[in-house]
Design an enzyme around this catalytic site. Structure first.
Site: not given
Length: 199
Positions: A158-160, A162-163
């Site tokens: 999710a984080y990667d 989104a970035k």
């Protein structure tokens, strides 16, 4: 004291997520460079503390609370900052959070939370303040991405994602707003201490 090369005295900035960590550092660096700074946080506590430190550097500061992922909150923040400052020259979108879990154990609500606070927040900031910047035909936007946007890792889908999306969003808006004289860039820092000891 800022170096003369970085003197931008008289400009006005909105730092979304400026209460702690990287956002706080940016807000204080802008103040050292002569900028009046509006700082937002999800709650008023840390934003107010950063605003006090901006004032201690001799600049005007405004602290505001709101959810950077929500259009109503960001519309209200943008309107209040424009009421207080008259104009905004610099918009910094610096909200973020991460949850490390295997994909098959990641609930939908956690996926949406991470994507919203790392990607949607930049959309909301640009959407809310964009009309002002485009009408003035000047200003700059700085989106805070991360080194994760260049390389995917396990337990961080999710984080990667989104970035990475934030980097593409930045490229799209940079091209869309360039004809209006508005610069849009992203910074991708590495690890940064964001605990209570720095906020």
């Amino acid at each position: 004291m800022s170096l003369p090369e970085f003197d931008i005295t008289g400009q006005k900035a909105l730092v979304v997520g400026g209460g702690r960590g990287i956002g706080k550092g940016i807000a204080l660096a802008l103040a050292e460079a002569g900028v009046d700074v509006a700082v937002t946080g999800l709650t008023p506590t840390y934003a107010a503390k950063t605003a006090d430190e901006v004032r201690a550097l001799g600049r005007t500061a405004v602290s505001l609370a709101g959810d950077a992922t929500k259009s109503a909150d960001m519309d209200q923040i943008a309107q209040q900052v424009l009421t207080d400052f008259g104009t905004v020259d610099i918009l910094v979108n610096c909200v973020g959070d991460s949850i490390r879990k295997p994909l098959v154990q990641l609930p939908e609500e956690e996926w949406r939370h991470v994507v919203d606070v790392n990607l949607t927040e930049a959309f909301q900031g640009c959407r809310a303040l964009g009309p002002h910047l485009l009408e003035r035909r000047q200003g700059c936007v700085i989106n805070i991405s991360g080194w994760a946007s260049f390389r995917g890792r396990p337990l961080s889908s999710a984080y990667d994602s989104a970035k990475t999306g934030l980097m593409r969003f930045t490229e799209c808006i940079a091209q869309e707003w360039a004809p209006y004289g508005v610069r849009v860039n992203a910074i991708a820092p590495g690890y940064f201490p964001t605990g209570a000891h720095v906020g």
